[in-house]
Design a protein around this motif. Structure first.
Motif, PDB file in Angstrom:
ATOM      1  N   ASN A  71       0.851  -1.179   0.000  1.00 42.73           N
ATOM      2  CA  ASN A  71       0.000   0.000   0.000  1.00 42.73           C
ATOM      3  C   ASN A  71       0.894   1.239   0.000  1.00 42.73           C
ATOM      4  OD1 ASN A  71      -1.411   2.286   1.423  1.00 42.73           O
ATOM      5  ND2 ASN A  71      -3.120   0.852   1.197  1.00 42.73           N
ATOM      6  N   VAL A  74       0.886   3.308   3.354  1.00 39.27           N
ATOM      7  CA  VAL A  74       1.597   2.614   4.432  1.00 39.27           C
ATOM      8  C   VAL A  74       3.100   2.718   4.213  1.00 39.27           C
ATOM      9  CG1 VAL A  74       2.036   0.347   5.470  1.00 39.27           C
ATOM     10  CG2 VAL A  74      -0.306   1.044   4.947  1.00 39.27           C
ATOM     11  N   GLU A  77       4.311   6.234   5.003  1.00 41.50           N
ATOM     12  CA  GLU A  77       4.372   6.457   6.457  1.00 41.50           C
ATOM     13  C   GLU A  77       5.601   5.777   7.051  1.00 41.50           C
ATOM     14  OE1 GLU A  77       3.845   8.072   9.905  1.00 41.50           O
ATOM     15  OE2 GLU A  77       2.584   8.580   8.191  1.00 41.50           O
ATOM     16  N   ARG A  78       5.896   4.581   6.606  1.00 44.42           N
ATOM     17  CA  ARG A  78       7.101   3.884   7.084  1.00 44.42           C
ATOM     18  C   ARG A  78       8.358   4.670   6.736  1.00 44.42           C
ATOM     19  NH1 ARG A  78       5.553  -2.246   5.228  1.00 44.42           N
ATOM     20  NH2 ARG A  78       4.020  -2.614   6.861  1.00 44.42           N
TER      21      ARG A  78
END
Length: 92
Positions: A71, A74, A77-78
């Motif tokens: 995704n 995701v 954000e990581r």
């Protein structure tokens, strides 16, 4: 590896043509040493970008994996979390 070129395989939604062109442009810039080519080299430079993009698109369409698609939000954000640990938070 050029730090500005991001992985494009196995994402949902799949990589767009714009993302593939941007990665191809960064790759050609890196190997040519030109950020913007001279007029004498402009045609060869742009031809190389087009050919790299075509090869990248073909490869991305032919690759297969059993892994679940990643995704984009995701993964972003990581990456932000890794950068905050590495470089410190800008919100301080």
């Amino acid at each position: 590896m050029c730090r500005n070129i991001k992985p494009l395989f196995n994402f949902e939604p799949p990589a767009t043509e714009d993302e593939i062109m941007a990665a191809s442009l960064q790759f050609v810039r890196k190997i040519s040493g030109f950020n913007k080519p001279s007029q004498a080299n402009e045609a060869a430079f742009h031809q190389a970008v087009e050919e790299v993009a075509a090869a990248a698109s073909k490869m991305l369409n032919e690759l297969v994996t059993a892994a679940e698609s990643r995704n984009r939000e995701v993964e972003s954000e990581r990456a932000r979390a890794r950068n905050a640990l590495r470089f410190g938070s800008k919100e301080e």
